[in-house]
Design an enzyme around this catalytic site. Structure first.
Site, PDB file in Angstrom:
ATOM      1  N   HIS A 212       0.832  -1.269  -0.155  1.00 56.54           N
ATOM      2  CA  HIS A 212      -0.207   0.155  -0.082  1.00 56.54           C
ATOM      3  C   HIS A 212       0.898   1.328  -0.218  1.00 56.54           C
ATOM      4  CE1 HIS A 212      -3.534  -2.365   0.113  1.00 56.54           C
ATOM      5  NE2 HIS A 212      -3.648  -2.544   1.740  1.00 56.54           N
TER       6      HIS A 212
ATOM      7  N   GLU B  30     -11.677  -3.924  -2.493  1.00 59.78           N
ATOM      8  CA  GLU B  30     -10.841  -2.924  -3.054  1.00 59.78           C
ATOM      9  C   GLU B  30     -10.706  -3.119  -4.387  1.00 59.78           C
ATOM     10  OE1 GLU B  30      -7.292  -2.554  -0.345  1.00 59.78           O
ATOM     11  OE2 GLU B  30      -8.353  -4.305   0.552  1.00 59.78           O
TER      12      GLU B  30
ATOM     13  N   HIS C  64      -9.323   1.948   0.903  1.00 55.07           N
ATOM     14  CA  HIS C  64      -9.582   0.887   1.889  1.00 55.07           C
ATOM     15  C   HIS C  64     -10.712   1.057   2.950  1.00 55.07           C
ATOM     16  CE1 HIS C  64      -7.568  -2.393   4.118  1.00 55.07           C
ATOM     17  NE2 HIS C  64      -6.560  -2.555   3.291  1.00 55.07           N
TER      18      HIS C  64
END
Length: 400
Positions: free
Chosen positions: A155, A365, A226
């Site tokens: 991420h 996601e 997220h």
């Protein structure tokens, strides 16, 4: 499905009457890089309290953070903070018209800074999901990233977009525009990347997520959000009885560090088959190597292109077993990461006062595939100067 107009009007009146990783990686290097605050309060899922905008006013790296409220006329309301571009809460009517907060979140910027779950509701970048061994090659040059998830980068690295302060503008009651310029080589990624993310609430009770970016050097980009969803409401228990339908015939199996093997495997005859509605918890405990690697579901689904609303691919449908709230996801992206909240451990107190319990929420996601920079057969995530990165996803809410 029932006709929603009357239900939504009832819910809107109720709101007015009330007064108003895995994805789990401890936050490291909580630096952040202006926004103004919307003073409107947001009713909680039971309409018994409200978020305090003052709790979202801070100065981080010389930039001010704020809280922004989006709403429509049908009982939907969303709270977003410019710290990390996070969805703090999302209220929609349940089957009885009661406003229900379906996104778990915290009640202050300080809470997000200290949380053991780094990504709650956050805008994710530069690269959503994992990159193997925290490195990739582009134009013959190898780039090294922060290894913040075992040997891999997750991420966007140690200081991903969840720890920056986005410049925020609210052109109307239903929209907030978030902008951030990521410097060349921030977290090891080449090129100055100018990013704009627009969150808006539609009249048909969807949140539209629009991502745009441009670069001055060849680079890689994979942006997503997220949010952690519990369609029965924040603090209502686990999500194992929610039903899930994911419009994907294949998924990308992973190794023990959750990096895709490169294969696209059929979901048929596996616990990963959600081509028809199935309770999330129905097969989550089966003796399956992939489930053991993820400690549950933490896998990318290869969307099959099912046609959906807004001219986009229908990615998934989730339904809350108690609330009757249905969430349909539509996207331009080729994949959907389904994560069943396997690493949440009840260490963070949510805005409702409940804890973020094990499997108390799930993530869905929209994305390009994990480790795409190292997987030439996967859809490309390269972005070149003079070309625009632009992708849209909708999360639409109704009841049945």
């Amino acid at each position: 499905m029932i006709n929603m107009n009357q239900t939504f009007k009832m819910a809107a009146l109720a709101v007015i009457a009330a007064g108003t990783i895995s994805c789990n990686t401890p936050p490291e290097n909580k630096e952040a890089t202006q926004g103004t605050s919307d003073s409107a309060q947001v009713a909680d899922g039971d309409s018994t309290g409200a978020l305090n905008p003052a709790n979202f006013e801070a100065t981080i790296d010389g930039k001010k953070t704020g809280l922004y409220t989006l709403k429509n006329n049908n009982g939907m309301r969303v709270a977003i903070t410019s710290y990390g571009g996070r969805i703090v809460g999302l209220w929609v009517p349940d089957k009885s018209g009661k406003p229900t907060d379906v996104v778990i979140g915290l009640n202050s910027v300080e809470g997000y800074q200290k949380a053991t779950e780094a990504y709650l509701g956050a805008t994710i970048g530069r690269y959503g999901n994992r990159i193997a061994k925290a490195r990739f090659k582009l134009d013959g040059k190898e780039y090294t990233l922060a290894a913040n998830n075992g040997p891999n980068s997750l991420h966007g690295g140690k200081k991903g977009f969840q720890y920056v302060v986005w410049d925020a503008a609210q052109p109307n009651d239903s929209t907030v525009e978030l902008s951030y310029t990521s410097p060349d080589m921030e977290e090891g990624f080449p090129g100055e990347l100018k990013v704009k993310v627009t969150y808006s609430v539609t009249s048909d009770n969807a949140i539209k997520m629009e991502y745009q970016a441009e670069t001055n050097k060849n680079t890689i980009v994979n942006l997503t959000n997220h949010a952690y969803f519990n369609l029965n409401g924040e603090g209502s228990g686990d999500i194992l009885q929610h039903t899930a339908q994911i419009y994907a015939d294949k998924y990308t199996p992973v190794d023990a560090t959750l990096i895709p093997t490169g294969k696209l495997e059929p979901v048929a005859a596996t616990p990963f088959d959600f081509t028809k509605p199935v309770a999330i918890g129905a097969r989550i405990a089966e003796d399956n190597t992939q489930l053991k690697y993820g400690k549950g579901y933490d896998h990318n689904y290869v969307l099959n292109g099912t046609k959906g609303d807004y001219g986009l691919t229908h990615a998934a449908t989730f339904t809350g077993d108690q609330s009757g709230i249905v969430m349909d996801i539509y996207t331009q992206e080729p994949g959907l990461q389904f994560y069943s909240g396997n690493f949440n451990e009840g260490k963070n107190t949510l805005k409702s006062g409940a804890k973020d319990i094990h499997r108390g929420a799930f993530c869905a996601e929209t994305q390009h595939f994990p480790d795409s920079p190292n997987q030439p057969a996967f859809p490309s995530v390269e972005l070149k100067p003079g070309t625009a990165y632009h992708t849209v996803s909708y999360y639409k809410f109704s009841v049945k």
